[in-house]
Design a protein around this motif. Structure first.
Motif, PDB file in Angstrom:
ATOM      1  N   UNK A  13       0.834  -1.202   0.000  1.00  0.00           N
ATOM      2  CA  UNK A  13       0.000   0.000   0.000  1.00  0.00           C
ATOM      3  C   UNK A  13       0.868   1.252   0.000  1.00  0.00           C
ATOM      4  N   UNK A  14       1.935   1.229   0.782  1.00  0.00           N
ATOM      5  CA  UNK A  14       2.860   2.370   0.802  1.00  0.00           C
ATOM      6  C   UNK A  14       3.509   2.549  -0.563  1.00  0.00           C
ATOM      7  N   UNK A  15       3.892   1.448  -1.209  1.00  0.00           N
ATOM      8  CA  UNK A  15       4.489   1.537  -2.543  1.00  0.00           C
ATOM      9  C   UNK A  15       3.480   2.091  -3.542  1.00  0.00           C
ATOM     10  N   UNK A  16       2.227   1.635  -3.458  1.00  0.00           N
ATOM     11  CA  UNK A  16       1.195   2.147  -4.364  1.00  0.00           C
ATOM     12  C   UNK A  16       0.961   3.634  -4.144  1.00  0.00           C
ATOM     13  N   UNK A  17       0.999   4.068  -2.896  1.00  0.00           N
ATOM     14  CA  UNK A  17       0.851   5.501  -2.614  1.00  0.00           C
ATOM     15  C   UNK A  17       1.986   6.294  -3.256  1.00  0.00           C
ATOM     16  N   UNK A  18       3.199   5.777  -3.171  1.00  0.00           N
ATOM     17  CA  UNK A  18       4.353   6.437  -3.786  1.00  0.00           C
ATOM     18  C   UNK A  18       4.191   6.484  -5.302  1.00  0.00           C
ATOM     19  N   UNK A  19       3.739   5.394  -5.884  1.00  0.00           N
ATOM     20  CA  UNK A  19       3.517   5.341  -7.332  1.00  0.00           C
ATOM     21  C   UNK A  19       2.433   6.336  -7.732  1.00  0.00           C
ATOM     22  N   UNK A  20       1.356   6.405  -6.953  1.00  0.00           N
ATOM     23  CA  UNK A  20       0.283   7.365  -7.255  1.00  0.00           C
ATOM     24  C   UNK A  20       0.800   8.797  -7.201  1.00  0.00           C
ATOM     25  N   UNK A  21       1.587   9.109  -6.178  1.00  0.00           N
ATOM     26  CA  UNK A  21       2.152  10.454  -6.063  1.00  0.00           C
ATOM     27  C   UNK A  21       3.047  10.785  -7.252  1.00  0.00           C
ATOM     28  N   UNK A  22       3.886   9.835  -7.638  1.00  0.00           N
ATOM     29  CA  UNK A  22       4.790  10.052  -8.777  1.00  0.00           C
ATOM     30  C   UNK A  22       4.002  10.189 -10.073  1.00  0.00           C
ATOM     31  N   UNK A  23       2.946   9.411 -10.214  1.00  0.00           N
ATOM     32  CA  UNK A  23       2.099   9.493 -11.404  1.00  0.00           C
ATOM     33  C   UNK A  23       1.468  10.879 -11.515  1.00  0.00           C
ATOM     34  N   UNK A  24       0.963  11.384 -10.413  1.00  0.00           N
ATOM     35  CA  UNK A  24       0.362  12.725 -10.412  1.00  0.00           C
ATOM     36  C   UNK A  24       1.409  13.775 -10.784  1.00  0.00           C
ATOM     37  N   UNK A  25       2.602  13.655 -10.236  1.00  0.00           N
ATOM     38  CA  UNK A  25       3.677  14.606 -10.537  1.00  0.00           C
ATOM     39  C   UNK A  25       4.017  14.574 -12.022  1.00  0.00           C
ATOM     40  N   UNK A  81       1.263  17.704 -18.739  1.00  0.00           N
ATOM     41  CA  UNK A  81       0.324  18.770 -19.113  1.00  0.00           C
ATOM     42  C   UNK A  81       1.029  20.101 -19.295  1.00  0.00           C
ATOM     43  N   UNK A  82       2.021  20.390 -18.466  1.00  0.00           N
ATOM     44  CA  UNK A  82       2.787  21.634 -18.602  1.00  0.00           C
ATOM     45  C   UNK A  82       3.555  21.637 -19.916  1.00  0.00           C
ATOM     46  N   UNK A  83       4.127  20.496 -20.285  1.00  0.00           N
ATOM     47  CA  UNK A  83       4.853  20.399 -21.557  1.00  0.00           C
ATOM     48  C   UNK A  83       3.908  20.552 -22.744  1.00  0.00           C
TER      49      UNK A  83
END
Length: 82
Positions: A47-59, A65-67
């Protein structure tokens, strides 16, 4: 003294085979409880790894989108140039 005899009559005795069976059951329960605990810890780690992946995905989605916006602005500038 009569009480002492009565208490001994109520005592339950087990055969060695029954004691072994009870011990096996106890060990089985302990093994399953340990395995359930290990699975729960693994689940917490995943779950912690998935949270990290979700955060990185959002980033990264934000960067994408900026590009795209920068690209669109560049295309507009090039099209507006004489």
């Amino acid at each position: 003294m009569a009480k002492a005899k009565k208490q001994k009559q109520n005592e339950i005795t087990f055969t060695e085979n029954e004691l072994n069976s009870l011990q096996e059951l106890k060990q089985g329960f302990e093994r399953v409880q340990n395995q359930l605990g290990s699975l729960q810890i693994s689940k917490l780690n995943l779950t912690a790894q998935l949270d990290t992946i979700d955060d990185e995905t959002i980033r990264l989605e934000s960067q994408y989108l900026a590009l795209r916006e920068k690209e669109q602005n560049m295309v507009n500038e090039l099209n507006d140039s004489p």
